[in-house]
Motif scaffolding. Structure first.
Motif, PDB file in Angstrom:
ATOM      1  N   LYS A  77      51.556  30.910  19.107  1.00 49.00           N
ATOM      2  CA  LYS A  77      53.099  30.257  19.602  1.00 49.00           C
ATOM      3  C   LYS A  77      54.507  31.797  19.646  1.00 49.00           C
ATOM      4  N   ILE A  78      52.924  32.775  19.273  1.00 45.41           N
ATOM      5  CA  ILE A  78      54.343  33.557  19.359  1.00 45.41           C
ATOM      6  C   ILE A  78      54.089  34.604  20.990  1.00 45.41           C
ATOM      7  N   PRO A  79      54.796  35.203  21.554  1.00 49.30           N
ATOM      8  CA  PRO A  79      54.795  35.793  22.264  1.00 49.30           C
ATOM      9  C   PRO A  79      53.568  37.156  22.507  1.00 49.30           C
ATOM     10  N   PRO A  80      52.962  37.492  23.323  1.00 52.26           N
ATOM     11  CA  PRO A  80      52.021  38.171  23.219  1.00 52.26           C
ATOM     12  C   PRO A  80      52.885  39.664  22.145  1.00 52.26           C
ATOM     13  N   GLY A  81      53.153  40.050  23.287  1.00 47.39           N
ATOM     14  CA  GLY A  81      54.216  40.923  23.123  1.00 47.39           C
ATOM     15  C   GLY A  81      55.111  41.529  21.816  1.00 47.39           C
ATOM     16  N   VAL A  82      55.662  40.079  21.134  1.00 45.35           N
ATOM     17  CA  VAL A  82      55.960  40.156  19.869  1.00 45.35           C
ATOM     18  C   VAL A  82      55.546  40.905  19.726  1.00 45.35           C
ATOM     19  N   VAL A  83      53.893  39.838  19.161  1.00 43.49           N
ATOM     20  CA  VAL A  83      53.093  40.203  18.090  1.00 43.49           C
ATOM     21  C   VAL A  83      52.511  41.524  18.459  1.00 43.49           C
ATOM     22  N   GLN A  84      52.658  42.153  19.685  1.00 45.58           N
ATOM     23  CA  GLN A  84      52.056  43.625  19.329  1.00 45.58           C
ATOM     24  C   GLN A  84      53.390  44.662  18.895  1.00 45.58           C
ATOM     25  N   ILE A  85      54.682  44.091  19.009  1.00 41.54           N
ATOM     26  CA  ILE A  85      55.710  44.812  18.118  1.00 41.54           C
ATOM     27  C   ILE A  85      55.678  44.640  16.574  1.00 41.54           C
ATOM     28  N   VAL A  86      55.675  44.163  16.408  1.00 35.57           N
ATOM     29  CA  VAL A  86      55.277  42.921  15.090  1.00 35.57           C
ATOM     30  C   VAL A  86      54.355  43.825  14.666  1.00 35.57           C
TER      31      VAL A  86
END
Length: 288
Positions: free
Chosen positions: A52-61
């Motif tokens: 459910k999380i945008p892939p770009g946000v996953v990478q930053i986190v």
């Protein structure tokens, strides 16, 4: 690649904040679990509902989590590996309509109801943490309702051994949009939520290391929204006007370092005091 990632993230969140004037922010809270090794490094982690999380946000986190270093956790005089739930807040601030700064702004470690229902067998065993018993929602402040203004109050709540609330206070109040007198409306939401909290009742720990305490301090998000309950927006940007952090002296040692790095839904969050970050919880912003 990084440039393309940031541009995509900026376009995705622009709809949430571009129509409003700065300094409105957008954020999302990502929950999961983390395991710390005996040396204080990150041994492993898992994010809830990652699809459910945008892939770009996953990478930053993920990049931020991998850089964390904790104070080693000691039991019986020996450093040990330990696990806790975590809530990570990602903040986006639009620079202009095509550029945004996106960063991890805070994190909390402990136990919440989401973790108890969905994850590890020893994460939040029944009877080991504070859970709601009777909790009447607060009434909507009249002026805020008249103005069509929403808000989110992060309450520190001290619970006694009988499950009654000893005291409560607001650590932060965010508004849904700009208002002529933001401090007045922040105070209205804060006072309203605090008064309601004083009538709440909780189930207190009966087993485990928390059971011997004479009181517990939990953090509870209280959401005010017009038009019915908020839909499940996990993994989506949420726009708001951030309020200042408020010092609550009696809760300093028990509440998470970042009050608004908590999952929504109004569930209490109990901090795990063993987890202390040596590095900053936030990371340098990614900018398109």
């Amino acid at each position: 690649m990084k440039r393309s990632l940031c541009v995509l993230l900026a376009l995705a969140l622009c709809g949430a904040v571009c129509a409003a004037e700065a300094p409105i922010e957008a954020s999302m809270v990502i929950t999961g679990t983390i395991t710390v090794n005996p040396a204080g490094g990150v041994q492993g982690y898992a994010l809830h509902d990652q699809d459910k999380i945008p892939p770009g946000v996953v990478q930053i986190v993920e990049r931020t989590i991998k850089g964390w270093q904790f104070v080693p956790i000691v039991e019986n005089g020996q450093p040990v590996a330990a696990q806790a739930g975590m809530a990570v807040r990602v903040v986006a601030r639009m620079i202009d309509k095509a550029n945004a700064e996106i960063r991890v702004a805070g994190a909390s470690f402990g136990c919440d109801a989401y973790q108890a229902k969905n994850l590890l067998p020893n994460a939040c065993p029944p009877g080991t943490t504070v859970t709601p018993d009777r909790r009447q929602p607060p009434e909507y402040p009249r002026q805020a309702l008249k103005e069509g203004l929403g808000g989110e109050v992060y309450l520190a709540v001290e619970v006694g051994r009988d499950g009654r609330v000893i005291r409560a206070d607001a650590m932060q109040v965010n508004l849904s949009n700009r208002f002529g007198s933001p401090l007045r409306m922040q105070n209205a939401f804060a006072n309203n939520a605090r008064d309601a909290a004083m009538k709440w009742r909780f189930n207190v720990p009966t087993v485990g290391p928390e059971a011997a305490k004479d009181h517990w301090v939990v953090t509870v998000p209280v959401v005010y929204t017009i038009g019915g309950p908020m839909p499940d927006d996990y993994g989506k940007w949420h726009a708001y006007v951030p309020g200042p952090a408020r010092d609550v002296p009696w809760a300093r040692d028990d509440t998470p370092g970042s009050a608004d790095a908590l999952a929504g839904g109004g569930m209490p969050f109990v901090r795990d005091s063993r987890f202390v970050l040596k590095t900053q919880s936030g990371a340098d912003g990614d900018r398109s």
